[in-house]
Motif scaffolding. Sequence first.
Motif, mmCIF file in Angstrom:
data_model
loop_
_atom_site.group_PDB
_atom_site.id
_atom_site.type_symbol
_atom_site.label_atom_id
_atom_site.label_comp_id
_atom_site.label_asym_id
_atom_site.label_seq_id
_atom_site.Cartn_x
_atom_site.Cartn_y
_atom_site.Cartn_z
ATOM 1 N N PRO A 80 -4.524 -8.770 -19.550
ATOM 2 C CA PRO A 80 -5.661 -8.204 -18.670
ATOM 3 C C PRO A 80 -5.686 -7.954 -17.149
ATOM 4 O O PRO A 80 -5.961 -6.814 -16.722
ATOM 5 N N GLU A 81 -5.087 -9.178 -16.774
ATOM 6 C CA GLU A 81 -5.093 -8.973 -15.220
ATOM 7 C C GLU A 81 -4.152 -7.721 -14.979
ATOM 8 O O GLU A 81 -4.361 -7.013 -13.745
ATOM 9 N N ALA A 82 -2.850 -7.652 -15.353
ATOM 10 C CA ALA A 82 -1.943 -6.797 -15.092
ATOM 11 C C ALA A 82 -2.667 -5.363 -15.162
ATOM 12 O O ALA A 82 -2.353 -4.539 -14.304
ATOM 13 N N ARG A 83 -3.342 -5.082 -16.389
ATOM 14 C CA ARG A 83 -3.817 -3.743 -16.559
ATOM 15 C C ARG A 83 -4.986 -3.469 -15.307
ATOM 16 O O ARG A 83 -4.960 -2.172 -15.058
ATOM 17 N N MET A 84 -5.948 -4.431 -14.970
ATOM 18 C CA MET A 84 -6.540 -4.131 -13.684
ATOM 19 C C MET A 84 -5.741 -3.690 -12.597
ATOM 20 O O MET A 84 -5.968 -2.740 -12.179
ATOM 21 N N VAL A 85 -5.005 -4.339 -12.513
ATOM 22 C CA VAL A 85 -3.924 -3.999 -11.140
ATOM 23 C C VAL A 85 -3.216 -2.471 -11.302
ATOM 24 O O VAL A 85 -3.380 -1.645 -10.401
ATOM 25 N N LEU A 86 -2.735 -2.088 -12.703
ATOM 26 C CA LEU A 86 -2.315 -0.945 -12.938
ATOM 27 C C LEU A 86 -3.263 0.385 -12.843
ATOM 28 O O LEU A 86 -2.999 1.364 -12.510
ATOM 29 N N GLN A 87 -4.469 0.019 -13.436
ATOM 30 C CA GLN A 87 -5.756 0.769 -13.315
ATOM 31 C C GLN A 87 -5.842 1.258 -11.826
ATOM 32 O O GLN A 87 -6.158 2.394 -11.401
ATOM 33 N N GLY A 88 -5.837 0.272 -10.898
ATOM 34 C CA GLY A 88 -6.129 0.477 -9.291
ATOM 35 C C GLY A 88 -4.806 1.272 -9.034
ATOM 36 O O GLY A 88 -5.020 2.168 -8.084
ATOM 37 N N GLN A 89 -3.657 0.763 -9.440
ATOM 38 C CA GLN A 89 -2.321 1.691 -9.030
ATOM 39 C C GLN A 89 -2.605 2.920 -9.393
ATOM 40 O O GLN A 89 -2.494 4.111 -8.572
ATOM 41 N N ALA A 90 -2.980 3.380 -10.800
ATOM 42 C CA ALA A 90 -3.148 4.819 -11.187
ATOM 43 C C ALA A 90 -4.242 5.648 -10.450
ATOM 44 O O ALA A 90 -3.902 6.810 -9.937
ATOM 45 N N GLN A 91 -5.257 5.030 -10.053
ATOM 46 C CA GLN A 91 -6.344 5.666 -9.089
ATOM 47 C C GLN A 91 -5.714 6.172 -7.971
ATOM 48 O O GLN A 91 -5.787 7.300 -7.661
ATOM 49 N N TRP A 92 -5.141 5.206 -7.357
ATOM 50 C CA TRP A 92 -4.757 5.421 -5.933
ATOM 51 C C TRP A 92 -3.428 6.417 -6.231
ATOM 52 O O TRP A 92 -3.293 7.427 -5.386
ATOM 53 N N LEU A 93 -2.460 6.452 -7.228
ATOM 54 C CA LEU A 93 -1.414 7.189 -7.095
ATOM 55 C C LEU A 93 -1.951 8.796 -7.411
ATOM 56 O O LEU A 93 -1.553 9.515 -6.979
ATOM 57 N N ASN A 94 -3.086 8.834 -8.333
ATOM 58 C CA ASN A 94 -3.502 10.067 -8.588
ATOM 59 C C ASN A 94 -4.196 10.859 -7.344
ATOM 60 O O ASN A 94 -4.360 12.021 -7.093
ATOM 61 N N ALA A 95 -4.870 9.827 -6.422
ATOM 62 C CA ALA A 95 -5.453 10.251 -5.149
ATOM 63 C C ALA A 95 -4.318 10.472 -4.112
ATOM 64 O O ALA A 95 -4.573 11.352 -3.190
ATOM 65 N N ASN A 96 -3.036 10.204 -4.249
ATOM 66 C CA ASN A 96 -2.128 10.211 -3.177
ATOM 67 C C ASN A 96 -0.785 10.862 -4.098
ATOM 68 O O ASN A 96 0.211 10.231 -4.361
ATOM 69 N N PRO A 97 -1.038 12.050 -4.378
ATOM 70 C CA PRO A 97 -0.077 12.724 -5.265
ATOM 71 C C PRO A 97 1.252 12.990 -4.655
ATOM 72 O O PRO A 97 2.377 13.385 -5.458
#
Lengths: 177, 445
Positions: A80-97
């Motif tokens: 669950p902790e890793a998923r949280m980090v990866l959700q943050g990563q995905a958000q950031w990556l989608n904002a910085n394409p």
Amino acid sequence: MTILPKALLIVAALGLAACKNPDRFGAGGAGGADGAGGFGAGGIGMTGLGDPNDPTSIAYFNQAVGDRVLFAVDQSTLSPEARMVLQGQAQWLNANPTYAIIIEGHADEQGTREYNLALGARRASAVQDFLISQGVPQNRMRTVSYGKERPIEVCSDEACYAKNRRAVTVLSMGAGV
Amino acid sequence: MTRNRTLSALLGIAVALLAGVVSPVAAQQGPLRITITDGVIEPLPFAVPGFVPENGAAGEYAANITRVVAADLAGTGLFREIPREAHISTVSNFDAPVAFADWQAINAQALIVGAVGVSGDQIVVKFRLFDVFSGQQMGEGLQFAGTPGTWRRMAHKVADAVYSRITGEGPYFDSRVVYVAESGPKNQRVKRLAVMDYDGANVSYLTDGASIVLAPRFSPTGNQILFTGYESGFPRIYLMDLNSMGVQALAQTEGNMTFSPRFAPDGRTVVFSLERGGNTDIYALDIGSGSVRQLTNSPSIETAPSFSPDGSQIVFESDRSGTQQIYVMPASGGEGQRISNGPGRYGTPVWSPQGDYIAFTKQNAGRFHIGVMRTDGSEERLLTASFLDEGPTWAPNGRVIMFTRESAGAGGQAALFSVDISGRNLRQIPTDGPASDPAWSPLLP
């Protein structure tokens, strides 16, 4: 994930420097090894890490968003902790394409070389699959396993092993993967 | 047979030793003073007086060849050299009658007499082996000729002949080992391919260390090497030709990583692991045509394939049961049959060149072991134990195993070790620096 120590940033920089090296096998290997088609030498370029206060910089991603997730022994399932980090990563990556993404999978030293390569690939793939599920385009990403070849911590205790069982999201300029 | 009564008796002991079956009863029957106590073998004492230089140019070669012959034999743990200082006789003429009484007096069981001649760019090495207590020559004298640069190989050939005649096992000293030479700190290891004689001599480096290289393997003819390299930034299998030093990427499949390659006995097929979407399976590549065939198809990790010497079967590891275990499948692929059954995890299986055993790495209770088992998984025997032992490779005669041993901690380093298949004679192979992933060549021609 909290702000990572400066040492990590330096290691990340070293990792990029190593990647960009268009190394040959040397020792007469000339007619030989082909570069990776479209993804090898030079593809990873000299990307500046930027200012960690700039929320679109790699340094910000590495430190504030968190560039890595950890795994249990022999496992490639995301906590669950890793998923949280990866959700943050995905958000950031989608904002910085504009950034290209390489996901590195790693294992600790308790295992045979080949198995750890395969295990690292499983981990990198688990991260990639999750990022895809969060809308990050697959064609921006590539995975690589280092098995047990590149530990970040060097002791032979669980304290170090836990940090070495990781998948690291490494960014560089140019989404044209 | 009858003319070698004493050494034949010894032969029985040596073979028993190699098979790991030590019989004190058998030891007491022979006339030799070979004592076996608590499974410890008394090595056979031999004498090798300096090989006779047949001309002025041969002096240094003769001394060096004598030294290497003695080191090869003593290095097996099956033989013990009687030091030169204890010799009563000297040998100054290769063809002079042997003064057996002088060698019996110092209890040399075997005597090796040799001579070396050098003329121009040719060196000639000859030897005879004697059974001291029966006063008989054992086998015929042999002569080897070559360029002076091959003097070590000729010494190995002499020692191989002696070893084979006395133990009944195949030769293995005249062979090479390809491995990974390591340097740098644990978190930034530099790895280079290197090749050396089986005893650590004559090292040469094949790559420059700019990218990670792993697990090289010799071709059946010994003139090509397969390995896994990160030259492109991603692990991929490569083929290096040792004559031209040319390197060729194999099985190029964009976006997938390939690793763990090994030749089939035919030298034309390569089995390897290919990872796709996080899942690793075993594939076979025909080098000539480039065609690739999938051999396993399972959501688990299948890797570390190794052919049986007749090419009909492949042993590999899979974690389909939840942990790494060893399986055997037909060379055409399939599910495979699990053969490892003890506690712990089993990986890196390698079929013996004689076909009789499979060597493996075992992890159990926080320790690593090198072990051997029969090809059906029976008679499992662990040969070593340490913090990290892995990656066995067979000597060409299938009686000695070399492997990687790595020490623990921040300063941990890898080294090459060998052990015979009875678990005796554990030795570190001398290398310039830390070393890993050894792979033994076939016997040189």
